[in-house]
Design a protein around this motif. Structure first.
Motif, PDB file in Angstrom:
ATOM      1  N   ILE A  64      53.258  45.062  31.367  1.00 53.06           N
ATOM      2  CA  ILE A  64      52.263  46.029  30.892  1.00 53.06           C
ATOM      3  C   ILE A  64      51.595  45.561  29.604  1.00 53.06           C
ATOM      4  O   ILE A  64      50.374  45.687  29.437  1.00 53.06           O
ATOM      5  N   THR A  65      52.373  45.018  28.668  1.00 51.93           N
ATOM      6  CA  THR A  65      51.786  44.648  27.382  1.00 51.93           C
ATOM      7  C   THR A  65      50.812  43.478  27.522  1.00 51.93           C
ATOM      8  O   THR A  65      49.761  43.458  26.872  1.00 51.93           O
ATOM      9  N   LYS A  66      51.138  42.527  28.379  1.00 55.22           N
ATOM     10  CA  LYS A  66      50.201  41.409  28.576  1.00 55.22           C
ATOM     11  C   LYS A  66      48.963  41.872  29.348  1.00 55.22           C
ATOM     12  O   LYS A  66      47.871  41.327  29.154  1.00 55.22           O
ATOM     13  N   LEU A  88      47.196  53.985  32.958  1.00 54.78           N
ATOM     14  CA  LEU A  88      47.766  52.924  33.802  1.00 54.78           C
ATOM     15  C   LEU A  88      47.445  53.136  35.273  1.00 54.78           C
ATOM     16  O   LEU A  88      47.800  52.296  36.111  1.00 54.78           O
ATOM     17  N   HIS A  89      46.759  54.234  35.590  1.00 55.14           N
ATOM     18  CA  HIS A  89      46.448  54.546  36.987  1.00 55.14           C
ATOM     19  C   HIS A  89      45.067  54.010  37.361  1.00 55.14           C
ATOM     20  O   HIS A  89      44.260  54.709  37.989  1.00 55.14           O
ATOM     21  N   ARG A 103      47.371  47.422  37.243  1.00 60.86           N
ATOM     22  CA  ARG A 103      48.418  47.285  38.251  1.00 60.86           C
ATOM     23  C   ARG A 103      48.436  45.862  38.792  1.00 60.86           C
ATOM     24  O   ARG A 103      47.395  45.212  38.855  1.00 60.86           O
ATOM     25  N   PRO A 104      49.600  45.355  39.229  1.00 60.67           N
ATOM     26  CA  PRO A 104      50.919  45.993  39.223  1.00 60.67           C
ATOM     27  C   PRO A 104      51.566  45.906  37.843  1.00 60.67           C
ATOM     28  O   PRO A 104      51.024  45.281  36.936  1.00 60.67           O
ATOM     29  N   SER A 153      43.810  42.046  30.732  1.00 61.61           N
ATOM     30  CA  SER A 153      42.983  42.757  31.708  1.00 61.61           C
ATOM     31  C   SER A 153      42.584  44.159  31.269  1.00 61.61           C
ATOM     32  O   SER A 153      41.824  44.834  31.956  1.00 61.61           O
ATOM     33  N   GLY A 154      43.076  44.606  30.112  1.00 58.03           N
ATOM     34  CA  GLY A 154      42.728  45.936  29.636  1.00 58.03           C
ATOM     35  C   GLY A 154      41.277  46.040  29.200  1.00 58.03           C
ATOM     36  O   GLY A 154      40.611  45.042  28.900  1.00 58.03           O
TER      37      GLY A 154
END
Length: 428
Positions: free
Chosen positions: A378-380, A367-368, A373-374, A385-386
């Motif tokens: 997180i899941t979306k 996650l760094h 970020r931001p 964007s992952g």
């Protein structure tokens, strides 16, 4: 080996996509001993001695992705069978080269694919290809969890072989399972499909197959049998014990009703269907029927990338485009398809989430990095964007196989690359 992940954000996917901000995951051997908040971990850790304790540094620990439909050994065709329509892609490029493959070739090419799966956080694959013993040898050596499906058609494999493989490969170890499989209606005679149906009834087993991938496939079946592929194969009793259908781009309302009634899962393969111009699957309509949906990459010849992040994005984005509605196919629902949906499609009930007693198949997401970020959601972020670059660690059955850009030392990576290159030079 026992492993402790602490100082972690934890996404268990156990009936929820909520992230535990201060969590731990405890692994005992090949199983999850605990996944939850750090307060509960203290009690769960009593009596456990850890071989390694990993400070997650606030990164996300979550279940691995399930690539519910692929043809791993087709790595040998990556970028060598591109920019062709499906019929020419198969008949002019794929089939002639495949005819030259040996079991040893498939063994090496499968190993190459496994390396890529690990970099994408994929911990289970739904495999369909030739020479199943050589495939299982490769995945066992690499430590990859696999559900291997038959791909019988008029030109290869047989009923007798399917039964032999079912008996010898199904649950032969903790990593390998076998399912009856048909390549597709359009490559198989009515008699062959009927014989497979008989075997499915004898073994009381589900059947896995390509289904309604192109308009031409559906139109051809209508001309032959005055029915869609789903209707025709159901009339032969092929789906009486359920199973899974891959692609499903051109399903009718009645097809979906049959699929729901027979407890069949659907596995969508958006990147492959786009690259081959096959179309966009009606995922919203399928989901609205209450049908279980998994996600697969398909093979590296038609994709060409074994990347579940890209598949998740395409699954949600193409559904929005098809329905002309940006609100359909929520990213969290797609994330569940890529994990729990894929597990159910492959008939696995012990790798769908992180919970006590489940198999220790997990990944750590970095996650760094700027793309994560931001922390609005997180899941979306994972679906929208992952990327592979965020996969920091991949563990299967309690064994870390990929970490910080490096593979386990038990792999001879350069040797795998060299052997696959030899295959390509020989079959080209």
């Amino acid at each position: 080996m026992n492993t402790r992940f602490y100082n972690a954000r934890v996404l268990t996917m156990n009936k929820s996509t909520s992230v535990i901000d201060d969590g731990e995951v405890l692994v005992k051997g090949g199983s999850i001993a605990y996944a939850g908040d750090s307060a509960g971990a203290k009690k769960a850790a009593r009596g456990l001695k850890f071989d390694r304790e990993i400070d997650a540094n606030g990164n996300l620990v979550m279940p691995g992705f399930k690539d519910a439909h692929t043809h791993s050994a087709m790595t040998f065709l990556r970028t060598d069978a591109d920019d062709l329509p499906l019929d020419r892609w198969l008949n002019d490029s794929v089939f002639p080269r495949e005819a030259k493959l040996t079991g040893e070739d498939i063994y090496h090419c499968t190993k190459l694919a496994v390396l890529e799966y690990l970099t994408s956080g994929i911990t289970t694959i739904g495999e369909m290809y030739m020479h199943p013993y050589d495939i299982s040898r490769a995945t066992e050596e690499m430590g990859m969890r696999m559900v291997l499906c038959g791909g019988m058609n008029n030109f290869s494999q047989s009923i007798e072989e399917q039964e032999e493989w079912f008996n010898n490969l199904n649950n032969k170890d903790s990593l390998t399972s076998y399912r009856l499989g048909l390549h597709a209606e359009y490559t198989s005679s009515k008699e062959l499909i009927g014989a497979l149906s008989d075997l499915a009834h004898k073994l009381e087993a589900p059947v896995y197959l390509h289904n309604s991938e192109t308009k031409g496939e559906v139109e051809g079946c209508r001309e032959r049998y005055n029915a869609t592929p789903t209707e025709f194969m159901d009339s032969l009793g092929l789906f009486d014990y359920g199973g899974t259908s891959y692609h499903c781009v051109y399903l009718t309302e009645n097809d979906m009703d049959i699929i729901k009634k027979r407890n069949i899962s659907v596995v969508t393969n958006p990147a492959s269907n786009l690259k081959l111009a096959s179309g966009i699957a009606p995922i919203k309509a399928i989901a609205d029927k209450g049908i279980n949906i998994g996600i697969g990459t398909d093979g590296p010849a038609s994709n060409n990338c074994l990347d579940m992040f890209r598949e998740m994005f395409l699954t949600t984005a193409l559904s929005k485009l098809k329905e002309e509605d940006a609100s359909v196919m929520d990213a969290n629902k797609v994330l569940e398809m890529a994990i729990g949906g894929g597990a159910r499609a492959m008939g696995l009930d012990d790798v769908d989430c992180l919970a006590e007693g489940k198999r220790a198949d997990l990944i750590m997401i970095d996650l760094h990095q700027p793309n994560m970020r931001p922390f609005n959601n997180i899941t979306k972020n994972l679906a929208y964007s992952g990327s592979k670059s965020n996969v920091k660690l991949t563990m299967i059955n309690g064994e870390i196989l990929y970490e910080d850009g490096k593979f386990t030392e038990k792999y001879y990576v350069d040797e795998i690359y060299e052997e696959v290159q030899k295959v390509i030079e020989r079959v080209r």
